[in-house]
Scaffold this active site. Structure first.
Site, PDB file in Angstrom:
ATOM      1  N   ARG A 104       0.883  -1.177   0.000  1.00 48.51           N
ATOM      2  CA  ARG A 104       0.000   0.000   0.000  1.00 48.51           C
ATOM      3  C   ARG A 104       0.917   1.222   0.000  1.00 48.51           C
ATOM      4  O   ARG A 104       1.727   1.408   0.905  1.00 48.51           O
ATOM      5  CB  ARG A 104      -0.901   0.009   1.234  1.00 48.51           C
ATOM      6  N   HIS A 131      -7.380   0.730  -6.429  1.00 44.29           N
ATOM      7  CA  HIS A 131      -7.572  -0.110  -5.231  1.00 44.29           C
ATOM      8  C   HIS A 131      -8.288  -1.399  -5.670  1.00 44.29           C
ATOM      9  O   HIS A 131      -9.445  -1.632  -5.335  1.00 44.29           O
ATOM     10  CB  HIS A 131      -8.406   0.665  -4.203  1.00 44.29           C
ATOM     11  N   GLN A 134     -10.239  -3.995  -3.271  1.00 41.33           N
ATOM     12  CA  GLN A 134     -11.550  -3.584  -2.786  1.00 41.33           C
ATOM     13  C   GLN A 134     -12.660  -3.994  -3.755  1.00 41.33           C
ATOM     14  O   GLN A 134     -13.761  -4.363  -3.356  1.00 41.33           O
ATOM     15  CB  GLN A 134     -11.583  -2.066  -2.578  1.00 41.33           C
ATOM     16  N   ASP A 219     -17.181   7.283  -1.784  1.00 45.09           N
ATOM     17  CA  ASP A 219     -15.943   7.134  -1.009  1.00 45.09           C
ATOM     18  C   ASP A 219     -15.665   8.496  -0.372  1.00 45.09           C
ATOM     19  O   ASP A 219     -16.319   9.498  -0.719  1.00 45.09           O
ATOM     20  CB  ASP A 219     -14.802   6.717  -1.970  1.00 45.09           C
ATOM     21  N   CYS A 259     -16.283   1.737   0.423  1.00 42.68           N
ATOM     22  CA  CYS A 259     -15.145   0.890   0.812  1.00 42.68           C
ATOM     23  C   CYS A 259     -14.758   1.080   2.277  1.00 42.68           C
ATOM     24  O   CYS A 259     -14.089   0.228   2.841  1.00 42.68           O
ATOM     25  CB  CYS A 259     -13.956   1.157  -0.107  1.00 42.68           C
ATOM     26  N   ARG A 288     -13.355  -8.461   2.193  1.00 40.08           N
ATOM     27  CA  ARG A 288     -11.930  -8.244   1.918  1.00 40.08           C
ATOM     28  C   ARG A 288     -11.152  -9.499   2.312  1.00 40.08           C
ATOM     29  O   ARG A 288     -10.237  -9.923   1.613  1.00 40.08           O
ATOM     30  CB  ARG A 288     -11.405  -7.029   2.705  1.00 40.08           C
TER      31      ARG A 288
HETATM   32  N1   CP Z   1     -11.202  -0.020   2.437  1.00 36.80           N
HETATM   33  C1   CP Z   1      -9.937  -0.057   2.881  1.00 36.80           C
HETATM   34  O1   CP Z   1      -8.996  -0.326   2.134  1.00 36.80           O
HETATM   35  O2   CP Z   1      -9.805   0.178   4.208  1.00 36.80           O
HETATM   36  P1   CP Z   1      -8.458   0.403   5.017  1.00 36.80           P
HETATM   37  O3   CP Z   1      -7.883   1.717   4.602  1.00 36.80           O
HETATM   38  O4   CP Z   1      -8.890   0.407   6.461  1.00 36.80           O
HETATM   39  O5   CP Z   1      -7.505  -0.713   4.733  1.00 36.80           O
HETATM   40  N1  NVA Z   2      -9.890   6.715  -1.588  1.00 34.99           N
HETATM   41  C1  NVA Z   2      -9.526   6.321  -0.248  1.00 34.99           C
HETATM   42  C2  NVA Z   2      -9.761   4.855  -0.044  1.00 34.99           C
HETATM   43  C3  NVA Z   2      -9.452   4.355   1.338  1.00 34.99           C
HETATM   44  C4  NVA Z   2      -9.606   2.878   1.484  1.00 34.99           C
HETATM   45  C5  NVA Z   2      -8.084   6.676  -0.003  1.00 34.99           C
HETATM   46  O1  NVA Z   2      -7.252   6.481  -0.891  1.00 34.99           O
HETATM   47  O2  NVA Z   2      -7.783   7.161   1.077  1.00 34.99           O
END
Ligand code: CP
Ligand code: NVA
Length: 302
Positions: A104, A131, A134, A219, A259, A288
């Site tokens: 990540r 992502h 997700q 989101d 998400c 997930r």
């Molecule tokens: N939806 C998601 O990826 O959540 P986190 O940021 O908590 O991992």
């Molecule tokens: N769009 C959000 C998703 C979090 C899971 C971000 O990147 O922070």
């Protein structure tokens, strides 16, 4: 054979994605029934986090344990990556010891660079651009609620961010229609929009996108890394809140998805996200775990 990675949904064929979701449904049943499924015994996953997470960390770490393997949490600040060791060198070293890697991070090019030097599969667990994990969970949750997503119409309401870009890829891979409502200046990736113009509608009107849609999805208005833009974004996105009125013009059995983490009173009202029948956000979050276990099995068996 080249190492198989999962950096975007396009790294899999539609039939591979279909099989992953089918296996996710099976793994969910097995886990709920406490049936052992030790398909990754002795295998180790490195989990590299340069951004915060709740769901992603817990689901990957728990998933590896349930498959009989092990997961290592590596924060960039506590490794040499945070002190400037080149990504390529890090990838060579880590992938010489573990069986699979999850990252990540910020720039999408970081996961691409890592994958190029990795001898084991690399999973994108969120970048500024995509992502994909997700979306596996989202499709699984929709299938549980209403069956196949093929041919359905999905309304993305809000920021043209990493999730929105992944919805564009998902529309192509699972063959559904996507209507995106976002304020000017917050569009998703222009190349992606162009590539998939046949199934994407871009509008500045939330109600135009939501009208008759089977899924309303949104989101946060300020993603990780955009904390300084929060105030300006709140103003720009105000007409793009998913609320009861917007849900009322969707298809009669439409579901709400997000998400998470969610900010009640901003991108969605509490009434919508906490609705016991139409909101499927908790199933999405739980999936997930199951969908990523199916993904891990798939990548380890290539
Ligand atoms: N939806 C998601 O990826 O959540 P986190 O940021 O908590 O991992
Ligand atoms: N769009 C959000 C998703 C979090 C899971 C971000 O990147 O922070």
């Amino acid at each position: 054979m080249a190492t198989k990675h999962f950096l975007t949904l396009k790294d899999c064929t539609p039939s591979e994605l279909k099989n992953i979701i089918e296996r996710a449904h099976e793994l969910k049943k097995m886990q709920h029934a406490h049936q052992p499924h030790l398909t990754a015994e002795g295998r180790v996953m490195a989990m590299i986090f340069e951004k915060s997470s709740t769901r992603t960390r817990v689901s990957f770490e728990t998933g590896m344990a349930q498959l009989g393997g092990h997961a290592l949490f590596l924060s960039a600040n506590d490794t040499q990556m945070g002190r400037g060791e080149p990504i390529e060198d890090t990838a060579k070293v880590i992938s010489s010891m573990v069986d699979i890697v999850m990252i990540r991070t910020f720039a999408h090019s970081t996961v691409e660079t890592f994958a190029q030097s990795s001898r084991v599969p690399v999973i994108n667990a969120l970048t500024d651009s995509y992502h994909p994990c997700q979306l596996l969970a989202d499709v699984q949750a929709f299938e549980e609620a209403q069956g196949s997503i093929q041919g359905k119409s999905v309304a993305w309401i809000g920021d043209g961010n990493n999730m929105c870009n992944s919805y564009i890829n998902a529309a192509a891979q699972w063959d559904f229609e996507l209507r995106i409502a976002c304020p000017e200046g917050y569009d998703p990736d222009a190349d992606l929009l162009e590539q998939h113009a046949d199934r994407i509608v871009l509008t500045r009107s939330a109600s135009e996108a939501a009208n008759g849609a089977n899924i309303l999805v949104t989101d946060t208005w300020a993603s990780m890394g955009q904390e300084d833009e929060k105030d300006g974004r709140s103003q720009d996105f105000a007409p793009f809140q998913v609320n009861k009125e917007l849900m009322s013009i969707a298809a009669p059995n439409a579901v709400f998805m997000h998400c998470l983490p969610a900010y009640r009173g901003s991108e969605v009202t509490a009434e919508v996200i906490d609705h016991p029948d139409t909101s499927i956000v908790w199933q999405e979050a739980e999936n997930r775990l199951h969908a990523q276990k199916a993904l891990i099995e798939f990548l380890l068996n290539q």
